[in-house]
Scaffold this motif. Structure first.
Motif, PDB file in Angstrom:
ATOM      1  N   UNK A 218     -46.603  55.525 101.334  1.00 16.04           N
ATOM      2  CA  UNK A 218     -46.257  55.641 102.541  1.00 16.04           C
ATOM      3  C   UNK A 218     -47.149  56.258 103.636  1.00 16.04           C
ATOM      4  N   UNK A 219     -48.108  57.274 102.959  1.00 16.79           N
ATOM      5  CA  UNK A 219     -49.222  57.756 103.681  1.00 16.79           C
ATOM      6  C   UNK A 219     -50.093  56.511 103.899  1.00 16.79           C
ATOM      7  N   UNK A 220     -50.348  55.600 102.843  1.00 18.77           N
ATOM      8  CA  UNK A 220     -51.400  54.590 103.053  1.00 18.77           C
ATOM      9  C   UNK A 220     -51.013  53.501 104.105  1.00 18.77           C
ATOM     10  N   UNK A 221     -49.682  53.397 104.219  1.00 18.40           N
ATOM     11  CA  UNK A 221     -49.114  52.243 105.073  1.00 18.40           C
ATOM     12  C   UNK A 221     -49.253  52.900 106.576  1.00 18.40           C
TER      13      UNK A 221
ATOM     14  N   UNK B 131     -49.201  61.030 110.787  1.00 13.81           N
ATOM     15  CA  UNK B 131     -50.426  60.517 109.862  1.00 13.81           C
ATOM     16  C   UNK B 131     -51.510  60.036 111.115  1.00 13.81           C
ATOM     17  N   UNK B 132     -51.143  59.644 112.168  1.00 11.28           N
ATOM     18  CA  UNK B 132     -52.070  58.874 113.162  1.00 11.28           C
ATOM     19  C   UNK B 132     -52.977  60.114 113.800  1.00 11.28           C
ATOM     20  N   UNK B 133     -52.072  61.114 114.108  1.00 14.68           N
ATOM     21  CA  UNK B 133     -53.023  62.281 114.576  1.00 14.68           C
ATOM     22  C   UNK B 133     -53.760  63.129 113.581  1.00 14.68           C
ATOM     23  N   UNK B 134     -53.379  62.891 112.378  1.00 16.27           N
ATOM     24  CA  UNK B 134     -54.210  63.581 111.379  1.00 16.27           C
ATOM     25  C   UNK B 134     -55.358  62.861 111.066  1.00 16.27           C
ATOM     26  N   UNK B 135     -55.245  61.331 111.184  1.00 11.21           N
ATOM     27  CA  UNK B 135     -56.363  60.328 111.097  1.00 11.21           C
ATOM     28  C   UNK B 135     -57.436  60.497 112.109  1.00 11.21           C
ATOM     29  N   UNK B 136     -56.607  60.857 113.303  1.00 11.39           N
ATOM     30  CA  UNK B 136     -57.856  61.019 114.552  1.00 11.39           C
ATOM     31  C   UNK B 136     -58.639  62.246 114.405  1.00 11.39           C
TER      32      UNK B 136
END
Length: 235
Positions: free
Chosen positions: A48-51, A16-21
């Motif tokens: 879970x994704x939101x967390x 998720x962090x990589x996708x957000x970046x």
């Protein structure tokens, strides 16, 4: 900064962090929908994704803090973030409740619709059964009508034959009646003739009897008188 939580076989903090970046670098605000669309993953919990998005933002704020960002600004941003996150969580919870209600209403409507469809199907089956019964009754009535029509035709034929026979008998009766009238007339004539003959015979008999009485007198006995009478009668 990372936090513990329930494990997911579809999502983890690093993914998720990589996708957000990637999304942030492209000028796209990371959200549950944008992250799902970027990773093409539809399964798993939105919570879970939101967390993991929240962890990524917290870590990003911490990283910015380590880069000598002024503490008051970090505090204000952090407070603003938590407020926004709280509002988002409340909105998410409200949306979930509405969705649950909508799902319940949809399920109830689907159940009612299914019941209506079942009723309609049963009504259709009943209508088909009634139609089949009516068709069968019509066939029976048609067969009965044909039978009765045949019987009526036969009865009419018999009546016609009997009428012809009655007419023939009437003709014969008239003929026999005419013959009987002729015979009666003949018998009457013969009776008249017989009466005339009988009268003539009686007159002749009386004359002969008177003659015998005059000629012979009354001194003869019965046997002698009968002998003379017979001889004179059958001359």
């Amino acid at each position: 900064m990372s936090q513990g939580g329930n494990k997911s076989k579809y999502w983890n903090e690093a993914v998720v962090a990589a996708a957000c970046t990637k999304l942030s670098e492209a000028g796209i605000t990371p959200t549950v929908n944008s992250v799902r669309s970027h990773l093409a993953i539809e399964k798993g919990s939105d919570a879970t994704v939101q967390r993991y998005i929240r962890l990524w933002r917290e870590n990003r704020i911490n990283d910015d803090s380590e880069a000598d960002t002024p503490e008051p600004l970090l505090t204000a941003l952090n407070s603003l973030w938590h407020q926004a996150l709280e509002v988002a969580n409340k909105q998410l919870e409200s949306d979930r409740e509405l969705l649950a209600k909508d799902q319940k209403a949809f399920i109830a409507e689907a159940v009612a619709l299914e019941a209506s469809l079942n009723d309609a199907e049963q009504t259709a089956r009943n209508a088909l059964a009634e139609a089949e019964e009516i068709r069968h009754s019509e066939m029976e009535l048609k067969s009965l009508l044909e039978t009765q029509t045949g019987m009526l035709t036969k009865a009419k034929q018999q009546m016609n034959e009997q009428a012809l026979e009655i007419k023939s008998l009437s003709t014969q009766l008239a003929t026999e009646k005419e013959k009987s009238q002729i015979l009666n007339a003949q018998l009457e004539q013969q009776a008249k003739t017989a009466t005339q003959v009988q009268n003539m015979f009686r007159h002749d008999y009386e004359k002969k009897l008177e003659f015998i009485k005059q000629e012979l007198g009354t001194h003869l006995d019965k046997k002698e008188f009968a002998a003379i009478f017979n001889s004179e009668l059958f001359k």
